[in-house]
Design a protein around this motif. Structure first.
Motif: not given
Length: 336
Positions: A171-177, A186-187, A193-195, A197-209
Motif C-alpha cells: 500500500q505504501q508503494l502504491e501511495d508513492q506511485r 513530479q521531480a 521521497q529520496t530524502v 529514504k536517505e534519512r531511514q538509511l542514515g539511522i541504520l548506518a549511524g550517520t544521523v541522530a
C-alpha cells in the motif's frame, strides 16, 4: 617164549547196539546222526578241505515249516524285540522331552536357503524399500497433518502477520506511485521521497541522530567480571528483538561494530568504555525487555558474574552519537 612175539590181543566186550539219535538235540559223542524220516541217509563222505566259515542256520519262527517232510519240533519262543533307542531330542529315556517351540527352532535354524531363494528375497526387499520411499515422499507434502492445534494457531497468526506487513508495504508503494503520478511537480515529489529514504538509511548506518520509544539497559560491574563477549551477547539479543538504533556509552553501534578487551577495559570499534555500561536502545519496549529477562538470558548471565542489571522502559529515547559516513572503496551502485 620169544621176545619178538606179539602180546595177545585183549578180548573185546560185547558189541553195544547203536544208539538212536535224539531228535531234539545234537548227537552224543561217537554217535552218528540219525537220518530224518522221509529223506534217505546220505552216504558219509570225507569233508572237503575248505577254509570258508559255515554260516549258522537261523532258527525259524514258531509254526513255520523247516522244509518239506521235516518234522516241526518244539521251538523256543523268540525273544521280544528290543525297541530302538529314541533319537536325541525325542520322547524317550535317552533324551529330555522337547516342546513344539524347540522343534520349530531346530527346523528354522540354521537356515537352509538356496541361491534362488536368496535372489528372490533380495528383489522383494528392494521392491518394498521403493514402495516405502514412495509412500513417505507422498506423505511429506502434508507435514501439518499431525501438528497440534496450538501449533496450527501459532502458524496461522504468523502467516497473518506476515501477510499484513506485506500488504502495508504494498500500500505504501502504491501511495508513492499515486503521489508521483498526481503531483504537479513530479521531480519535487521524487526528491522528497529520496530524502526520506536517505534519512531511514542514515539511522541504520549511524550517520544521523534518531529518537523514539525504547529501553535503557544499565550494567554495573563493581568487581570487573563482565567481559566484552557478554556485552556482545546483550547486543545480539536486542537486535534479534527488533532494536533499530543502539548507543553504548556515547558510541554508536552499527552492523560493522566489534567488541574487544584492551588492557582490562572493554573497547567498541577501538574506543574504550568504562562502567557502568549504558545501552540506549530504540525499538518496541514490549519486545525488548522480555528478550533480556528470559530464563538463562542476558540478565541472569550478568547477575551470575555479580553484576547489577537495570532495565527501564521509556517513551522517548534519544540516540545522538554519530558515525562518519564512509565512502566504499570498491562497491558502486548498479542501475537495474
Amino acid at each position: 617164549m620169544s621176545t619178538n612175539d606179539t602180546p595177545p590181543e585183549e578180548p573185546k566186550g560185547p558189541e553195544q547196539p547203536p544208539r538212536e539219535a535224539r531228535p531234539d538235540g545234537p548227537p552224543r559223542d561217537g554217535e552218528q546222526p540219525a537220518p530224518r524220516p522221509g529223506k534217505p541217509a546220505a552216504e558219509p563222505t570225507e569233508p572237503a578241505a575248505s577254509t570258508e566259515p559255515v554260516a549258522a542256520i537261523e532258527p525259524t519262527g514258531p509254526g513255520e515249516p523247516t522244509g518239506p517232510g521235516e518234522p516241526t519240533g518244539p521251538v523256543e519262543p523268540a525273544e521280544p524285540a528290543t525297541p530302538a533307542a529314541s533319537p536325541a531330542g525325542t520322547d524317550g529315556a535317552d533324551g529330555p522331552e522337547t516342546t513344539g517351540r524347540q522343534r520349530l527352532a531346530a527346523g528354522l535354524w540354521p537356515p537352509r536357503v538356496s541361491r534362488a531363494q536368496l535372489i528372490v528375497a533380495l528383489l522383494l526387499f528392494v521392491l518394498g524399500l521403493g514402495l516405502a520411499i514412495q509412500v513417505r515422499s507422498n506423505s511429506d507434502s502434508s507435514a501439518l497433518r499431525g501438528a497440534r492445534q496450538e501449533d496450527l494457531v501459532r502458524i496461522l497468526d504468523e502467516l497473518d502477520g506476515r501477510t499484513k506487513r506485506l500488504e502495508d508495504e504494498k500500500q505504501q508503494l502504491e501511495d508513492q506511485r499515486k503521489e508521483l503520478e498526481s503531483s504537479s511537480n513530479q521531480a519535487e515529489e521524487a526528491r522528497r521521497q529520496t530524502v526520506e529514504k536517505e534519512r531511514q538509511l542514515g539511522i541504520l548506518a549511524g550517520t544521523v541522530a534518531a529518537q523514539g520509544p525504547g529501553i535503557t539497559l544499565k550494567i554495573t560491574d563493581p568487581k570487573g567480571q563482565v567481559e566484552s563477549d557478554q556485552l556482545l551477547d546483550a547486543l545480539q539479543e536486542l537486535r534479534a528483538a527488533g532494536a533499530e538504533a543502539i548507543q553504548i556509552n556515547g558510541v554508536r553501534v552499527v552492523a560493522g561494530s566489534y567488541f574487544s578487551d584492551e588492557g582490562g577495559h572493554i573497547a567498541i570499534d577501538g574506543k574504550k568504555i568504562t562502567q557502568p555500561y549504558e545501552f540506549k536502545v530504540i525499538g518496541k519496549p514490549q519486545d525488548l525487555e522480555p528478550a533480556l529477562n528470559i530464563p538463562g538470558g542476558v540478565v541472569q548471565t550478568l547477575e551470575k558474574e555479580q553484576a547489577t542489571v537495570a532495565v527501564t522502559r521509556s517513551a522517548k529515547i534519544v540516540v545522538d552519537a554519530l558515525r562518519a559516513a564512509k565512502q566504499p572503496d570498491y562497491a558502486r551502485s548498479s542501475s537495474s
